[in-house]
Design a protein around this motif. Structure first.
Motif: not given
Length: 161
Positions: A97-124
């Motif tokens: 259960r903890v691993t599942g929660t951590l995996s979901q959290s890691a996926i969420g963070h990775a998606e946010r980081i990817a969106k942030q990078r896309e946004l940074d690239a668009a701003v540049q």
């Protein structure tokens, strides 16, 4: 003489009969002595075997007690192993259960980081486009005066990444 002979024959027959009876009794007593000796030997063997059986039965009884105690100990060990297995299963479930929660959290963070990078690239890209437009506007300007055009100062983002 005939009476004397008859009496003598009767006495002789009686003596032979008594002698035969005594010999038969003597032979019977000899056999009885041998039977008694055999019975005593058998009794002695029985006592000896009884002692040996007692000596064999004591360790056997102790071995049986030891085996019973070992079986009881093994039963307790198996019960403990069952409890440990249940605990491990419970812990494994919690870890999953903890691993599942951590995996979901890691996926969420990775998606946010990817969106942030896309946004940074668009701003540049937007900054690059604005800078290019400003340079083009500066190049189009007449050389005399300001002529009502947009200022030629380049625009930059507030936080370069």
């Amino acid at each position: 003489m005939t009476m004397e002979w008859i009496a003598a024959v009767a006495v002789a027959a009686f003596v032979i009969w008594v002698a035969g009876t005594l010999l038969a009794v003597r032979a019977l007593l000899g056999r009885m002595a041998r039977v008694q000796a055999s019975a005593e030997a058998v009794q002695e063997d029985m006592h000896r075997l009884s002692g040996e059986m007692s000596q064999v039965l004591l360790p056997t009884e102790q071995t049986m007690r030891s085996l019973r105690q070992s079986a009881e100990s093994a039963e307790r060990l198996f019960q403990a192993m069952g409890q440990v297995g249940g605990t491990i299963e419970h812990a494994t479930s919690a870890v999953e259960r903890v691993t599942g929660t951590l995996s979901q959290s890691a996926i969420g963070h990775a998606e946010r980081i990817a969106k942030q990078r896309e946004l940074d690239a668009a701003v540049q890209w937007a900054e690059l486009g604005l800078t290019a437009w400003q340079l083009w506007q500066t190049g189009r300007k007449p050389s005399s005066g300001n002529g009502g055009t947009v200022s030629s100062a380049p625009v930059s983002s507030s936080s370069p990444k």
